[in-house]
Design a protein around this motif. Sequence first.
Motif, mmCIF file in Angstrom:
data_model
loop_
_atom_site.group_PDB
_atom_site.id
_atom_site.type_symbol
_atom_site.label_atom_id
_atom_site.label_comp_id
_atom_site.label_asym_id
_atom_site.label_seq_id
_atom_site.Cartn_x
_atom_site.Cartn_y
_atom_site.Cartn_z
ATOM 1 N N ALA B 41 6.376 -4.579 22.897
ATOM 2 C CA ALA B 41 6.455 -5.021 21.223
ATOM 3 C C ALA B 41 5.293 -4.143 20.795
ATOM 4 N N THR B 42 5.607 -3.396 19.570
ATOM 5 C CA THR B 42 4.476 -3.048 18.862
ATOM 6 C C THR B 42 4.753 -3.350 17.437
ATOM 7 N N LEU B 43 3.549 -3.398 16.679
ATOM 8 C CA LEU B 43 3.532 -3.979 15.600
ATOM 9 C C LEU B 43 2.467 -3.194 14.688
ATOM 10 N N ARG B 44 2.943 -2.908 13.389
ATOM 11 C CA ARG B 44 1.844 -1.887 12.727
ATOM 12 C C ARG B 44 1.829 -2.715 11.283
ATOM 13 N N PHE B 45 0.535 -2.682 10.636
ATOM 14 C CA PHE B 45 0.205 -3.264 9.382
ATOM 15 C C PHE B 45 -0.381 -2.232 8.879
ATOM 16 N N ASP B 46 0.142 -1.887 7.514
ATOM 17 C CA ASP B 46 -0.267 -0.945 6.662
ATOM 18 C C ASP B 46 -1.104 -1.665 5.493
ATOM 19 N N GLY B 47 -2.288 -1.495 5.053
ATOM 20 C CA GLY B 47 -2.939 -2.136 4.033
ATOM 21 C C GLY B 47 -2.944 -0.999 2.807
ATOM 22 N N ILE B 48 -2.413 -1.115 1.638
ATOM 23 C CA ILE B 48 -2.013 -0.494 0.614
ATOM 24 C C ILE B 48 -2.567 -0.708 -0.670
ATOM 25 N N VAL B 49 -3.182 0.176 -1.409
ATOM 26 C CA VAL B 49 -3.850 -0.528 -2.532
ATOM 27 C C VAL B 49 -2.806 -0.601 -3.620
ATOM 28 N N ARG B 50 -2.930 -2.047 -4.156
ATOM 29 C CA ARG B 50 -1.792 -2.213 -5.189
ATOM 30 C C ARG B 50 -2.331 -1.978 -6.423
ATOM 31 N N ARG B 51 -1.577 -1.985 -7.507
ATOM 32 C CA ARG B 51 -1.907 -1.666 -8.790
ATOM 33 C C ARG B 51 -2.812 -2.690 -9.480
ATOM 34 N N MET B 52 -2.399 -3.913 -9.567
ATOM 35 C CA MET B 52 -2.906 -5.062 -10.245
ATOM 36 C C MET B 52 -3.846 -5.700 -9.445
ATOM 37 N N GLU B 53 -5.147 -5.930 -9.993
ATOM 38 C CA GLU B 53 -6.260 -6.663 -9.230
ATOM 39 C C GLU B 53 -6.966 -7.637 -10.224
ATOM 40 N N ARG B 54 -7.472 -8.764 -9.655
ATOM 41 C CA ARG B 54 -8.262 -9.475 -10.607
ATOM 42 C C ARG B 54 -9.563 -8.969 -10.929
ATOM 43 N N ASP B 55 -9.902 -8.868 -12.081
ATOM 44 C CA ASP B 55 -11.157 -8.345 -12.297
ATOM 45 C C ASP B 55 -12.213 -9.450 -12.682
ATOM 46 N N THR B 56 -13.116 -9.762 -11.614
ATOM 47 C CA THR B 56 -13.901 -11.009 -11.599
ATOM 48 C C THR B 56 -15.053 -11.066 -12.834
ATOM 49 N N LYS B 57 -15.161 -9.847 -13.355
ATOM 50 C CA LYS B 57 -16.213 -9.570 -14.462
ATOM 51 C C LYS B 57 -15.487 -9.750 -15.786
ATOM 52 N N MET B 58 -14.364 -9.990 -15.719
ATOM 53 C CA MET B 58 -13.433 -10.347 -17.087
ATOM 54 C C MET B 58 -12.602 -11.852 -16.713
ATOM 55 N N SER B 59 -13.146 -12.759 -16.289
ATOM 56 C CA SER B 59 -12.750 -14.140 -16.266
ATOM 57 C C SER B 59 -11.549 -14.194 -15.146
ATOM 58 N N GLY B 60 -11.479 -13.095 -14.248
ATOM 59 C CA GLY B 60 -10.435 -13.027 -13.234
ATOM 60 C C GLY B 60 -9.019 -12.729 -13.818
ATOM 61 N N ILE B 126 1.689 -10.206 17.414
ATOM 62 C CA ILE B 126 1.822 -11.146 16.284
ATOM 63 C C ILE B 126 0.598 -11.952 16.087
ATOM 64 N N GLU B 127 0.010 -12.465 16.961
ATOM 65 C CA GLU B 127 -0.969 -13.413 16.956
ATOM 66 C C GLU B 127 -2.405 -12.305 16.773
ATOM 67 N N ALA B 128 -2.444 -11.322 17.311
ATOM 68 C CA ALA B 128 -3.627 -10.242 17.170
ATOM 69 C C ALA B 128 -3.833 -9.911 15.582
ATOM 70 N N MET B 129 -2.859 -9.502 15.050
ATOM 71 C CA MET B 129 -2.723 -9.276 13.610
ATOM 72 C C MET B 129 -3.706 -10.023 12.754
ATOM 73 N N PRO B 130 -3.461 -11.256 12.421
ATOM 74 C CA PRO B 130 -4.194 -11.951 11.362
ATOM 75 C C PRO B 130 -5.805 -12.101 12.144
ATOM 76 N N ALA B 131 -5.750 -12.265 13.374
ATOM 77 C CA ALA B 131 -7.140 -12.603 14.052
ATOM 78 C C ALA B 131 -7.864 -11.345 13.773
ATOM 79 N N PHE B 132 -7.354 -10.085 13.927
ATOM 80 C CA PHE B 132 -8.214 -8.716 13.593
ATOM 81 C C PHE B 132 -8.707 -8.839 12.001
ATOM 82 N N ILE B 133 -7.377 -9.041 11.657
ATOM 83 C CA ILE B 133 -7.868 -8.700 9.715
ATOM 84 C C ILE B 133 -8.861 -9.682 9.242
ATOM 85 N N ASP B 134 -8.797 -10.999 9.809
ATOM 86 C CA ASP B 134 -9.703 -11.998 9.117
ATOM 87 C C ASP B 134 -10.936 -11.560 9.753
#
Lengths: 88, 159
Positions: B41-60, B126-134
């Motif tokens: 088994a091989t598994l690949r996760f790509d983290g991608i910068v998404r357009r919309m993000e909460r702005d904590t300085k503007m009430s989220g 599958i189990e290694a993925m979230p363990a690593f990212i957390d």
Amino acid sequence: MRVEVLLFGPAGAAVNSDRVAVEVAECEPGVCTVREALQALQAQHPALRSAIGTIERARLAVNHQYASAETKIRPGDEVALIALVGGG
Amino acid sequence: MPGTVVSIIVDGPLTPEALAEALLPHRADLERVHATGNVGATLRFDGIVRRMERDTKMSGEERALSHLEYQTYDPMAERELRSLAASVCDRFGLLSIIALHSRGLVAVGEVSFVLEVASAHRAEAIEAMPAFIDRLKQDVPIWKRAVWDDSPPATRVKR
């Protein structure tokens, strides 16, 4: 003793600088502990309090290693506040 | 036999070209893992910068991003990334683990984090993925700063 602490991310933004200096009580001549440095940071730089959080959860790195509360800081050590990381 | 561990911090986005260049010195080692015939088994996760993000300085409230800027505390970030990769590799018995993270500016739609694991069976991959990212988000000294896009929505570059 005077300890310079490197800042990153939200902590750096909170004081608009990449470092702050703190005066820390010495536990022995020329030496203080991480716990004392964190307490001094909170007391002397109130703007950092939200980035530091509680003393129990705050982390300092000493010479690029995560340090326990009892780790000793000596002159020349590189000290960094590692708070609220968030890569990925 | 311990698994093969590759961890690298790369300046800028993790484009296919940047990935190929960063992995070039490790290609022979990684190819050897697959040549054993033990990989199931091989598994690949790509983290991608998404357009919309909460702005904590503007009430989220949600706001459009232009880029994320990643700040790393070097060389501690590289060492912690490697230590985390080695520990997850060992804990889950992986055959290989590749972790790459960006430093500096990464635009919306671009990849800033890649995690690829190979294992004998699907469960450990599958189990290694979230363990690593957390743990990445707790222990590796990397910070991201939002660079907001204040241009009108109709003029924004689509990726």
